[in-house]
Write a protein that holds these residues in place. Structure first.
Motif, PDB file in Angstrom:
ATOM      1  N   ARG A 213      37.673  19.254 -12.518  1.00 18.01           N
ATOM      2  CA  ARG A 213      37.291  18.308 -13.558  1.00 18.01           C
ATOM      3  C   ARG A 213      38.055  18.678 -14.817  1.00 18.01           C
ATOM      4  N   ILE A 214      38.815  17.737 -15.335  1.00 15.49           N
ATOM      5  CA  ILE A 214      39.698  18.008 -16.460  1.00 15.49           C
ATOM      6  C   ILE A 214      39.442  17.012 -17.582  1.00 15.49           C
ATOM      7  N   GLY A 215      39.124  17.522 -18.777  1.00  8.46           N
ATOM      8  CA  GLY A 215      38.995  16.688 -19.970  1.00  8.46           C
ATOM      9  C   GLY A 215      40.109  17.034 -20.944  1.00  8.46           C
ATOM     10  N   GLY A 220      44.644  10.422 -26.603  1.00 13.11           N
ATOM     11  CA  GLY A 220      44.388   8.992 -26.622  1.00 13.11           C
ATOM     12  C   GLY A 220      43.499   8.634 -27.793  1.00 13.11           C
ATOM     13  N   PRO A 221      43.186   7.361 -27.975  1.00 14.09           N
ATOM     14  CA  PRO A 221      42.291   6.957 -29.060  1.00 14.09           C
ATOM     15  C   PRO A 221      40.848   7.404 -28.838  1.00 14.09           C
ATOM     16  N   ALA A 222      40.534   7.818 -27.613  1.00 14.70           N
ATOM     17  CA  ALA A 222      39.237   8.399 -27.282  1.00 14.70           C
ATOM     18  C   ALA A 222      39.502   9.602 -26.368  1.00 14.70           C
ATOM     19  N   PRO A 223      38.551  10.507 -26.231  1.00  8.46           N
ATOM     20  CA  PRO A 223      38.734  11.630 -25.303  1.00  8.46           C
ATOM     21  C   PRO A 223      39.020  11.117 -23.893  1.00  8.46           C
ATOM     22  N   VAL A 224      39.782  11.895 -23.127  1.00 10.35           N
ATOM     23  CA  VAL A 224      40.293  11.433 -21.841  1.00 10.35           C
ATOM     24  C   VAL A 224      39.794  12.316 -20.705  1.00 10.35           C
ATOM     25  N   ALA A 261      49.236  14.121 -17.694  1.00 10.34           N
ATOM     26  CA  ALA A 261      49.400  13.113 -18.746  1.00 10.34           C
ATOM     27  C   ALA A 261      49.377  11.685 -18.225  1.00 10.34           C
ATOM     28  N   GLU A 262      49.204  11.511 -16.918  1.00 13.33           N
ATOM     29  CA  GLU A 262      49.195  10.166 -16.354  1.00 13.33           C
ATOM     30  C   GLU A 262      48.020   9.351 -16.916  1.00 13.33           C
ATOM     31  N   GLY A 263      48.318   8.127 -17.331  1.00 13.72           N
ATOM     32  CA  GLY A 263      47.272   7.248 -17.833  1.00 13.72           C
ATOM     33  C   GLY A 263      46.814   7.537 -19.243  1.00 13.72           C
ATOM     34  N   THR A 264      47.488   8.441 -19.953  1.00  9.85           N
ATOM     35  CA  THR A 264      47.094   8.769 -21.325  1.00  9.85           C
ATOM     36  C   THR A 264      47.924   7.975 -22.324  1.00  9.85           C
ATOM     37  N   ALA A 265      47.432   7.900 -23.557  1.00 10.85           N
ATOM     38  CA  ALA A 265      48.150   7.229 -24.639  1.00 10.85           C
ATOM     39  C   ALA A 265      48.058   8.101 -25.883  1.00 10.85           C
ATOM     40  N   ALA A 281      50.093  18.677 -22.496  1.00 11.54           N
ATOM     41  CA  ALA A 281      48.994  18.412 -21.566  1.00 11.54           C
ATOM     42  C   ALA A 281      49.286  19.012 -20.199  1.00 11.54           C
ATOM     43  N   ARG A 282      50.510  18.886 -19.725  1.00  9.12           N
ATOM     44  CA  ARG A 282      50.873  19.452 -18.420  1.00  9.12           C
ATOM     45  C   ARG A 282      50.837  20.970 -18.447  1.00  9.12           C
ATOM     46  N   VAL A 283      51.419  21.560 -19.486  1.00  8.34           N
ATOM     47  CA  VAL A 283      51.481  23.021 -19.577  1.00  8.34           C
ATOM     48  C   VAL A 283      50.089  23.626 -19.759  1.00  8.34           C
ATOM     49  N   LEU A 284      49.293  23.048 -20.660  1.00 11.23           N
ATOM     50  CA  LEU A 284      47.972  23.601 -20.943  1.00 11.23           C
ATOM     51  C   LEU A 284      47.010  23.389 -19.777  1.00 11.23           C
ATOM     52  N   THR A 285      47.161  22.286 -19.041  1.00 10.80           N
ATOM     53  CA  THR A 285      46.335  22.084 -17.854  1.00 10.80           C
ATOM     54  C   THR A 285      46.641  23.156 -16.819  1.00 10.80           C
ATOM     55  N   TYR A 286      47.905  23.456 -16.640  1.00  9.96           N
ATOM     56  CA  TYR A 286      48.301  24.522 -15.718  1.00  9.96           C
ATOM     57  C   TYR A 286      47.657  25.860 -16.111  1.00  9.96           C
TER      58      TYR A 286
END
Length: 294
Positions: A213-215, A220-224, A261-265, A281-286
């Protein structure tokens, strides 16, 4: 700057607060800790006709172990959350993210519910609420209702609270044994908003990621909630020690995190452009998934 004129109301009970807010409608703002609202007032980015201070309303503060979840009252300060043994034991991701909020002075005044109800996508706690599937409990003159985290953050600084509603607190589910947690954040200084942040909760079973589960913060304009990377991570083995993929060897975990980062704005501002935020986002998720898996 000086805020625009407003009426200051300090109700002594929850019923009175709901009544006052119901009468004022969209013209009122709720004051909890004030660490997010007061700067907006000073800059005249918010100019309510009435400011309703909940500081004297009883029953909105504290942390309770309620079996399958932990209930955190809306007026519980960040410092009280950090010092709670219940939070550290049962919902450690909340403690990890709260420890990165601003500085000790802000954490002693700012409130858990106020930060979430502010609905700032650059805030640390909304991404955690999404990752943990928290449930928000609100009260109005018409009674209580529950709002899942996935429906709570509507848009920039716009929560799903109706005019006249007061956030009572947040139910944080206990995920139980087998889960690991981490909050990874990139920011310019210790007190600054996150350029990008990642809240990760993962469950490892049989040597691979059974569930993730990743937040995402500030993507984006709202949390993702990063659904694409959650799907990509399922069944992937956590990276071994070291740099994971250094020297040209393939790293399936890093490949899966490439979907973060897919689907983000993400926004573009003085601190970072959109492409840089996607890279972060990619690096920090890793990093977050590896730390949580360990």
């Amino acid at each position: 700057m000086i805020p625009a004129a407003f009426d200051y109301i300090r109700p002594a009970s929850l019923d009175e607060a709901c009544r006052v807010l119901g009468d004022a409608g969209d013209e009122a703002k709720i004051l909890a800790g004030g660490q997010s609202l007061l700067p907006l007032l000073r800059l005249r980015l918010a100019y309510p006709a009435a400011l309703v201070d909940l500081g004297r309303v009883p029953g909105l503060r504290g942390v309770e172990d309620r079996g399958d979840h932990v209930f955190i009252g809306a007026l519980t300060t960040h410092d009280e959350v950090l010092r709670s043994a219940v939070v550290r034991e049962h919902v450690p991701l909340v403690a990890l993210a709260t420890a990165t909020v601003a500085d000790p002075a802000v954490r002693h005044r700012g409130t858990f519910g106020g930060s979430l109800a502010h609905a700032d996508p650059a805030g640390d706690l909304p991404a955690v609420a999404l990752a943990l599937d928290c449930v928000f409990v609100a009260r109005s003159g018409e009674g209580e209702r529950e709002i899942p985290a996935a429906e709570f953050f509507v848009d920039y600084l716009e929560p799903a609270l109706h005019p006249g509603e007061v956030l009572l607190g947040v139910r944080v589910p206990k995920l139980g044994a087998g889960w690991g947690f981490h909050y990874e954040k990139f920011h310019r200084t210790a007190q600054a908003w996150a350029v990008v942040g990642v809240a990760a909760a993962v469950r490892v079973e049989g040597g691979s990621l059974e569930e993730a589960r990743i937040g995402l913060t500030n993507m984006g304009p709202a949390p993702v909630r990063a659904r694409a990377v959650e799907t990509a991570l399922r069944g992937v083995a956590p990276a071994p020690g070291g740099n994971g993929g250094a020297g040209g060897s393939r790293d399936p975990l890093r490949d899966a995190c490439g979907e973060a980062a897919e689907g983000t704005a993400p926004p573009a501002d003085l601190h970072a452009g959109q492409d840089y935020r996607r890279h972060l986002a990619r690096v920090l998720t890793y990093r977050a998934v590896r730390a949580a898996s360990a």
